[in-house]
Design an enzyme around this catalytic site. Structure first.
Site: not given
Ligand code: PEP
Ligand code: MG
Length: 589
Positions: A197, A439, A463, A510
């Site tokens: 992140h 995910e 994920d 996403c």
């Molecule tokens: C993902 O896991 O692809 C996602 C968009 O959520 P995050 O990156 O916040 O875990």
């Molecule tokens: Mg995620």
């Protein structure tokens, strides 16, 4: 005659594109950089009194923090500091340090560190959750004592007075989220990987960044001139005049391509033959809406709402959250804003809410699991989102769903939140759409069971790749195994999209894969209906889509589904992008 310092080139993982040249600001972590020094017998009393002073100072600080936390969020959460105080007051520990000073004749920092580490090691091996957690307390408090011993304040990002490049061992997502991009113009870390992140935040802020450099934090000294090439993952200490000139030319040609792409701002994400998808953006902070609008995204496909919680010292109230969500949605109206309910845990923790240290936090008490166990925190957020949904285009999305039961439970709490609001006389959108993130492999494989309960799917490839390939997304040592074009991932994506379409619901992507322009034709060919990407990537993704014929995407996807290796698929993706949008490949190199 003074000699020019020698250029040093370090290779890491580029996680946020762009080039910057600036002075380095070293963000020291609290327990590094003390030196080992031999001491004479005469120095022992002085070392003991340094330790006693540091302990007294630490005790004072802990009492201080404890009363602030108690005032903000109550006694329960302040309890952690009782355990820390016990460590500071542990006479046995102090005695052992004194014995060590006498027998080893090294400075007190070294002795304290070693004694505390031995304690922590012993505690962490005990088959008792409570005692195992104490190991983390011992380490935490030792870091604090060491900091007090050094007499140095922890260098803070907030103390920056001019634009700099941050060099650190690692950065927490909350630290990155609070960076002021006027002052932090780039960063580089020893640890980290592209889908952590921290890396995602760097892209959101548009700050060039490199992670996984292993030892950059000890090779760079404060004030050194450094060049960061976030595309190639190259960091250069003391760049030569020659190097600076070549980079200057590169920056110029990239700027030219970017200004051409900026002209697409108001165009749709539509192929040459009229196949249209929704291209929206991922945001972490309300301010990111500016970048969504500037880059021509259609709304928000993923609002990582937990960042509202991470950048403060207490829990945000229903009222505060309501205003944040409503303002974001109103600014983007009538485009949709999908608010993901809080995804805490993994690599995102609240410093003020006590949670047990976990061996595998990404597989632990995270996201929807945390929310279902903390219904008060969850329902506060649900009520805020519901209220903000009144006359805006807000949708809601649950993260890290692994089974139908979780969706049913979350929806039950959503119904309770609705009835609370009805009783209180608050209006909200009764038809608010609810979706889930896909995910976790179990969710992708049982998409048919989840579909009847939701209005859409959004595939979180970050994920999904980590859980399917068993590759920790924040560990740079296994980053080479983190391959979104792996056949297993393509199968799961295709299954999810196909099932979604069979049930008449749309499926978006996403995760960061959607923002990789080379992979966009592949995902389109697999049938994705929506792409949600970091705002700064919207122009390149749109450019690729607008230069594509849908048949090319379908052919690519069909070939990819027959491929045996991730590299083979990646090569196919690169070839097609090079053919239809060479300017994008130039920008990425
Ligand atoms: C993902 O896991 O692809 C996602 C968009 O959520 P995050 O990156 O916040 O875990
Ligand atoms: Mg995620």
């Amino acid at each position: 005659m003074s000699k020019e310092p020698q250029e040093i080139v370090l290779q890491g993982i580029g996680v946020s594109p762009g080039i910057v040249i600036s002075e380095a600001f070293l963000l020291t972590s609290v327990d590094d950089r003390y030196v080992e020094r031999e001491i004479s017998e005469d120095e022992i009393p002085r070392e003991i009194s340094r330790l006693e002073e540091a302990l007294a100072q630490t005790r004072g600080q802990l009492h201080d923090i404890q009363s602030k936390v108690k005032a903000a969020i109550g006694q329960d959460n302040a309890g952690i500091f009782d355990a820390h105080l016990l460590v500071v007051e542990d006479r046995a520990l102090l005695d052992e340090v004194i014995r060590g000073l006498k027998s080893r004749r090294l400075n007190v920092e070294v002795i304290l560190h070693d004694v505390a580490e031995r304690y922590a090691e012993a505690l962490s091996k005990i088959e008792d959750d409570y005692l195992r957690e104490r190991a983390a307390d011992v380490r935490d408090v030792t870091r604090r004592i060491l900091r007090n011993l050094s007499g140095r304040a922890h260098s803070e990002i907030s103390s920056l007075s001019k634009p700099c490049v941050i060099i650190a061992n690692d950065l927490a997502p909350s630290e990155t989220a609070t960076m002021d991009k006027e002052r932090v113009i780039g960063f580089a870390t020893d640890l980290g990987s592209p889908t952590s992140h921290t890396a995602i935040m760097a892209r959101a802020l548009g700050i060039p960044a490199i992670v996984g450099l292993h030892d950059v934090s000890v090779r760079v000294s404060a004030g050194d001139a450094v060049l960061i090439d976030g595309n190639k993952g190259v960091l250069i200490i003391h760049p030569s005049a020659d190097r600076l000139e070549r980079y200057g030319q590169l920056v110029e040609s990239r700027r030219h391509i970017q200004s051409e792409l900026a002209r697409l701002k108001d165009e749709d994400a539509e192929t040459q033959d009229g196949y249209r998808v929704l291209l929206s953006a991922n945001i972490e902070r309300p301010d990111d809406v500016d970048a969504v609008l500037e880059n021509g995204a259609r709304g928000v496909g993923l609002f990582r709402s937990e960042f509202i919680y991470l950048t403060r010292e207490d829990l945000p109230s229903e009222e505060e959250q309501y205003h944040v969500y409503r303002d974001v949605a109103q600014r983007l109206d009538p485009d949709p804003v999908i608010i993901r309910t809080i995804d805490l845990g993994g690599d995102k923790f609240l410093s003020h809410v006590r949670t047990a240290k976990e061996m595998n936090p990404f597989m632990g008490w995270r996201a929807i699991r945390f929310c279902l166990a903390q219904p008060d925190i969850f329902k506060t957020q649900l009520r805020a989102i519901l209220r903000a949904s009144q006359s805006t285009n807000i949708r809601i999305m649950y993260p890290m769903v692994s089974s139908v039961d979780e969706v049913v439970s979350a929806n039950r709490l959503l119904e309770e939140a609705k009835s609370d609001l009805r009783q209180a006389g608050h209006a909200f959108n009764e038809d608010l759409e609810v979706g889930v993130m896909i995910e976790i492999p179990s969710a992708a494989l049982t998409a048919n069971l989840l579909a009847p309960h939701v209005a859409f799917f959004s595939i979180g490839t970050n994920d999904l790749v980590q859980y399917t390939l068993a590759v920790d997304r924040v560990n740079e040592r296994v980053a080479y195994l983190y391959e979104p074009t792996h056949p297993a991932i393509l199968k799961l994506i295709k299954n999810t999209i196909d099932i979604g379409h069979q049930h008449g619901i749309w499926t978006g992507i996403c995760g960061e894969m959607a923002g990789n322009p080379m992979m966009v034709p592949l995902l389109m060919g697999l049938g994705a209906d929506e792409f949600s990407v970091s705002p700064s990537l919207v122009p390149v993704v749109k450019d690729v889509i607008r230069n594509l014929h849908y048949a090319q995407a379908e052919t690519l996807a069909a070939k990819a589904m027959q491929s045996v290796s991730p590299k083979e698929v990646l090569d196919l993706c690169r070839e097609l992008t090079q053919e239809i949008a060479p300017e994008v490949i130039e920008l990425m190199n």
